[in-house]
Design an enzyme around this catalytic site. Structure first.
Site, PDB file in Angstrom:
ATOM      1  N   GLU A  98      32.684 -16.861  35.559  1.00  0.00           N
ATOM      2  CA  GLU A  98      33.534 -15.944  36.321  1.00  0.00           C
ATOM      3  C   GLU A  98      33.738 -16.484  37.732  1.00  0.00           C
ATOM      4  OE1 GLU A  98      35.750 -14.109  36.571  1.00  0.00           O
ATOM      5  OE2 GLU A  98      35.253 -11.985  36.493  1.00  0.00           O
ATOM      6  N   ASP A  99      34.860 -16.138  38.340  1.00  0.00           N
ATOM      7  CA  ASP A  99      35.118 -16.646  39.688  1.00  0.00           C
ATOM      8  C   ASP A  99      34.278 -15.918  40.729  1.00  0.00           C
ATOM      9  OD1 ASP A  99      36.602 -14.328  39.300  1.00  0.00           O
ATOM     10  OD2 ASP A  99      38.353 -15.020  40.400  1.00  0.00           O
ATOM     11  N   ASP A 102      31.592  -9.021  42.565  1.00  0.00           N
ATOM     12  CA  ASP A 102      31.844  -8.198  43.741  1.00  0.00           C
ATOM     13  C   ASP A 102      31.052  -6.892  43.566  1.00  0.00           C
ATOM     14  OD1 ASP A 102      33.110  -6.840  45.830  1.00  0.00           O
ATOM     15  OD2 ASP A 102      35.075  -7.640  45.386  1.00  0.00           O
ATOM     16  N   PHE A 151      37.595 -11.281  52.379  1.00  0.00           N
ATOM     17  CA  PHE A 151      38.539 -11.483  51.281  1.00  0.00           C
ATOM     18  C   PHE A 151      38.838 -12.969  51.160  1.00  0.00           C
ATOM     19  CE2 PHE A 151      41.979 -11.202  48.442  1.00  0.00           C
ATOM     20  CZ  PHE A 151      41.873  -9.974  47.820  1.00  0.00           C
ATOM     21  N   ARG A 164      46.145 -18.694  43.999  1.00  0.00           N
ATOM     22  CA  ARG A 164      45.163 -19.194  43.011  1.00  0.00           C
ATOM     23  C   ARG A 164      45.150 -20.712  42.958  1.00  0.00           C
ATOM     24  NH1 ARG A 164      43.424 -14.853  39.772  1.00  0.00           N
ATOM     25  NH2 ARG A 164      45.003 -13.321  39.222  1.00  0.00           N
TER      26      ARG A 164
HETATM   27  C1  PRP Z   1      38.331 -10.053  40.017  1.00  0.00           C
HETATM   28  C2  PRP Z   1      37.383 -11.173  39.647  1.00  0.00           C
HETATM   29  C3  PRP Z   1      36.368 -10.477  38.786  1.00  0.00           C
HETATM   30  C4  PRP Z   1      36.313  -9.094  39.357  1.00  0.00           C
HETATM   31  C5  PRP Z   1      35.087  -8.972  40.206  1.00  0.00           C
HETATM   32  O1  PRP Z   1      39.206  -9.891  38.962  1.00  0.00           O
HETATM   33  O2  PRP Z   1      38.036 -12.194  38.947  1.00  0.00           O
HETATM   34  O3  PRP Z   1      36.782 -10.410  37.444  1.00  0.00           O
HETATM   35  O4  PRP Z   1      37.492  -8.919  40.151  1.00  0.00           O
HETATM   36  O5  PRP Z   1      34.986  -7.691  40.694  1.00  0.00           O
HETATM   37  P1  PRP Z   1      33.830  -6.669  40.397  1.00  0.00           P
HETATM   38  O6  PRP Z   1      32.510  -7.370  40.492  1.00  0.00           O
HETATM   39  O7  PRP Z   1      34.036  -5.672  41.504  1.00  0.00           O
HETATM   40  O8  PRP Z   1      34.073  -6.056  39.046  1.00  0.00           O
HETATM   41  P2  PRP Z   1      40.643  -9.269  39.091  1.00  0.00           P
HETATM   42  O9  PRP Z   1      40.624  -7.909  38.479  1.00  0.00           O
HETATM   43  O10 PRP Z   1      41.159  -9.389  40.493  1.00  0.00           O
HETATM   44  O11 PRP Z   1      41.470 -10.179  38.102  1.00  0.00           O
HETATM   45  P3  PRP Z   1      41.758 -11.745  38.131  1.00  0.00           P
HETATM   46  O12 PRP Z   1      40.548 -12.430  37.550  1.00  0.00           O
HETATM   47  O13 PRP Z   1      42.947 -11.878  37.250  1.00  0.00           O
HETATM   48  O14 PRP Z   1      42.018 -12.161  39.560  1.00  0.00           O
END
Ligand code: PRP
Length: 176
Positions: A98-99, A102, A151, A164
């Protein structure tokens, strides 16, 4: 509000070095095995592409996409699978990539869902960890960088689907 890419947090050379370190650690831990690497769309795709090419063990790949049940759902943690895996995982070694973690809601939910499918092992590798933002406890097995509550964009991470593609990670600031 206008946003502006303000300052580089991690230049691409620093990212590349850390990704190689993570891949080394993962390769040692999975020696003799062939893990299924599960990327969470969209944000993980760049990190995952670099990470698996730096591994010394063979792997397979699959992807999931997660979706919220509605605008209230983030606080309730109601996250569902939008696009599921195409690979059965019972008895397999699974590594979620995962990226960013949060609040922890996304990964906690995915781990819960995948654990029900009885993989041989299930671990999580995140590129970035923002612990100040946690709403529920979550600890990843492999972490690229721990970051403050800013951010960030680039290297797969977006703001409104922008940025991205940037090879470095930036802190997003605001102009005017
Ligand atoms: C972002 C990120 C994680 C998630 C983390 O996804 O890629 O999946 O938020 O947040 P959390 O720990 O608060 O759950 P996003 O919904 O922005 O989708 P993306 O991966 O397409 O950018």
């Amino acid at each position: 509000m206008t946003e502006a890419v303000a300052e580089v947090l991690f230049p691409k050379e620093v990212i590349a070095r850390r990704v190689r370190e993570l891949a080394g650690q993962i390769s040692r831990d999975y020696e003799g095995r062939e893990p299924l690497i599960v990327g969470i769309l969209n944000g993980a795709f760049i990190f995952m592409a670099d990470l698996i090419r730096a591994l010394d063990v063979p792997c397979r790949v699959d992807f999931v996409r997660l979706a919220s049940y509605g605008s209230e759902s983030v606080s309730s943690g109601a996250i569902r699978i939008g696009k599921d895996l195409e690979t059965p995982i019972a008895g397999r070694d699974v590594l979620i990539v995962e990226d960013i973690v949060d609040t922890g809601l996304t990964l906690s939910r995915l781990v819960e869902v995948l654990r029900e499918r009885q993989p041989a092992s299930l671990r999580v590798c995140v590129f970035l960890d923002k612990p100040e933002r946690r709403r529920i406890p979550f600890t990843a097995d492999y972490v690229g960088f721990v970051i403050p509550d800013r951010f960030v964009v680039g290297y797969g991470l977006d703001f409104d689907e922008k940025y991205r593609f940037l090879p470095d990670v930036y802190v997003l600031g605001r102009s005017s």
